[in-house]
Scaffold this active site. Sequence first.
Site, PDB file in Angstrom:
ATOM      1  N   GLU A 127       3.602  -8.887   6.901  1.00 23.04           N
ATOM      2  CA  GLU A 127       2.518  -8.490   5.988  1.00 23.04           C
ATOM      3  C   GLU A 127       1.735  -9.711   5.501  1.00 23.04           C
ATOM      4  OE1 GLU A 127       3.916  -5.859   2.923  1.00 23.04           O
ATOM      5  OE2 GLU A 127       2.167  -6.167   1.634  1.00 23.04           O
ATOM      6  N   LYS A 171       9.958 -11.094   0.344  1.00 24.08           N
ATOM      7  CA  LYS A 171       8.848 -12.019   0.158  1.00 24.08           C
ATOM      8  C   LYS A 171       9.217 -13.344   0.826  1.00 24.08           C
ATOM      9  CE  LYS A 171       6.083  -9.575  -2.486  1.00 24.08           C
ATOM     10  NZ  LYS A 171       4.701  -9.260  -2.102  1.00 24.08           N
ATOM     11  N   ASP A 219      -2.604  -6.349   3.688  1.00 24.12           N
ATOM     12  CA  ASP A 219      -2.598  -5.874   2.303  1.00 24.12           C
ATOM     13  C   ASP A 219      -3.879  -6.389   1.639  1.00 24.12           C
ATOM     14  OD1 ASP A 219      -2.206  -5.716  -0.483  1.00 24.12           O
ATOM     15  OD2 ASP A 219      -0.138  -6.353  -0.457  1.00 24.12           O
ATOM     16  N   LYS A 238      11.743  -4.960   2.394  1.00 22.03           N
ATOM     17  CA  LYS A 238      10.751  -6.015   2.626  1.00 22.03           C
ATOM     18  C   LYS A 238      11.113  -7.195   1.760  1.00 22.03           C
ATOM     19  CE  LYS A 238       6.201  -6.287   0.412  1.00 22.03           C
ATOM     20  NZ  LYS A 238       4.962  -5.539   0.118  1.00 22.03           N
ATOM     21  N   SER A 272      10.574  -3.891  -2.168  1.00 23.44           N
ATOM     22  CA  SER A 272      10.028  -5.231  -1.973  1.00 23.44           C
ATOM     23  C   SER A 272      10.847  -6.182  -2.831  1.00 23.44           C
ATOM     24  CB  SER A 272       8.558  -5.235  -2.398  1.00 23.44           C
ATOM     25  OG  SER A 272       8.068  -6.550  -2.435  1.00 23.44           O
ATOM     26  N   LYS A 280      -2.988   0.078  -1.590  1.00 23.93           N
ATOM     27  CA  LYS A 280      -2.652   0.177  -3.012  1.00 23.93           C
ATOM     28  C   LYS A 280      -3.893   0.772  -3.669  1.00 23.93           C
ATOM     29  CE  LYS A 280       0.122  -4.025  -2.908  1.00 23.93           C
ATOM     30  NZ  LYS A 280       0.093  -5.476  -3.164  1.00 23.93           N
ATOM     31  N   GLY A 338       2.706  -1.332  -3.951  1.00 25.57           N
ATOM     32  CA  GLY A 338       2.793  -1.319  -5.407  1.00 25.57           C
ATOM     33  C   GLY A 338       2.534  -2.696  -5.962  1.00 25.57           C
ATOM     34  N   ASP A 397       6.709 -10.218   3.677  1.00 23.52           N
ATOM     35  CA  ASP A 397       5.381 -10.272   3.061  1.00 23.52           C
ATOM     36  C   ASP A 397       5.119 -11.693   2.573  1.00 23.52           C
ATOM     37  OD1 ASP A 397       2.989  -9.869   1.762  1.00 23.52           O
ATOM     38  OD2 ASP A 397       3.765  -8.406   0.296  1.00 23.52           O
TER      39      ASP A 397
HETATM   40  O1  OSB Z   1       1.951  -8.063  -2.017  1.00 21.94           O
HETATM   41  O2  OSB Z   1       2.815  -6.147  -2.092  1.00 21.94           O
HETATM   42  C1  OSB Z   1       2.514  -7.194  -2.670  1.00 21.94           C
HETATM   43  C2  OSB Z   1       3.876  -7.171  -6.265  1.00 21.94           C
HETATM   44  C3  OSB Z   1       2.847  -7.788  -6.933  1.00 21.94           C
HETATM   45  C4  OSB Z   1       1.769  -8.224  -6.221  1.00 21.94           C
HETATM   46  C5  OSB Z   1       1.697  -8.052  -4.833  1.00 21.94           C
HETATM   47  C6  OSB Z   1       2.723  -7.415  -4.154  1.00 21.94           C
HETATM   48  C7  OSB Z   1       3.844  -6.988  -4.890  1.00 21.94           C
HETATM   49  C8  OSB Z   1       5.012  -6.382  -4.269  1.00 21.94           C
HETATM   50  C9  OSB Z   1       5.897  -5.530  -5.156  1.00 21.94           C
HETATM   51  O3  OSB Z   1       5.332  -6.573  -3.122  1.00 21.94           O
HETATM   52  C10 OSB Z   1       5.786  -4.091  -4.827  1.00 21.94           C
HETATM   53  C11 OSB Z   1       6.404  -3.256  -5.924  1.00 21.94           C
HETATM   54  O4  OSB Z   1       7.610  -3.061  -5.898  1.00 21.94           O
HETATM   55  O5  OSB Z   1       5.662  -2.787  -6.815  1.00 21.94           O
HETATM   56 MG    MG Z   2       1.763  -7.359  -0.009  1.00 25.41          MG
END
Ligand code: OSB
Ligand code: MG
Length: 361
Positions: free
Chosen positions: A206, A156, A231, A154, A129, A255, A283, A181
Amino acid sequence: MLFYSKVSLPLIKEFRTSFGTEKNRNALIFIMREGEIEAYGEAVTEEDPLYGYEDNYSVMYVVRKYLVDIIKSTKDPEKFMEKAERIKGHLMAKAAIEMMLWDYVAKEEEKPLHKFIGYSKGEADVGISIGMSSIEDMLNSVRSAVSSGYKRIKVKIEKGYDLEILKAIRENFPHINLSVDANQAYSRDDFKIIEEMDTFNLAYIEQPLQLDDLNGHAFIRKRIQTPLCLDESITTVRTLSNAIELGAVDIINIKPGRVGGIGPSINLMEDAKENDIGVWIGGMLETGIGRSFNISLASQKYVNMPGDTSPNSRYFKKDITNEMFQMVDGKIKPYENSGIGVSLDYRFVKMSEMEGGKLID
Ligand code: OSB
Ligand code: MG
């Protein structure tokens, strides 16, 4: 004995999402000692309630006021959750303790957690991510992730950082397994933008809309080809079942730290499988403690897509665990030692009144 420690670990690179920029992982770690066994838990919350409504302070409040008493009465994670049921919500607080108890019982049985859970494939497919940054920087990050062997990339996005970045990525990497995402950054009125995203051959979009907007997600899903992944919206098996009935979901990002822990995650996975919903493990920039739980879960047979479980070294120069996960060919294997298989590097553990202390003698 139970104690907690607040650690603040600098991220190698700041992580920008639609809800804010994280420069450090401010983690709450829980440590339980019973006889020879030392078990760990980690809350996925941060200093501020930006991803969900919980934060490190609400977690400590709920742990101190309610959960400590329950732990004194049972160390069984399922019984713990039954007793915690009367406390509404606060799933991130409950998860931190529930997962610590899974580590504890797996260690009592002298089994690695991934096998103790019961459906292990012995390894997890890994995706990455990537936080928002300049287009040039993003393209470099994607390039390096592709060459490291990640099985899914992925990125953001948010309003104003979406179509242009996708166009740039697809021009340079037309065939990679790519997803986006939004962390709730759009509303139904932004449908035109989301419709445009449909042209980039994404594995999924996402959480485009607010977490409680299941109808909005159903509205979008009916009108695009790209699968929709939820999510933040998925908190319990009831919300998953509502989302399925409404036609609001194709894939879920589980998660354990968001949904109340390992037990609730397994229930979600089983329901997802029954309804042909894709499953992967997400995560929250966890330290090596939370990461190990995520990787144990991501190694279960119910998981059928690569998750956000990068190796520790992508986030931190030095993690708080003595052991670090390694990614080989886009896969990570969980540890084979008892429980989560990783141990705490005690140089990081703080016991001052503000930053840590005893919860149970
Ligand atoms: O939306 O998946 C998410 C990190 C912090 C809060 C929300 C998200 C995320 C990530 C990072 O996308 C995922 C990771 O590498 O831990
Ligand atoms: Mg997410």
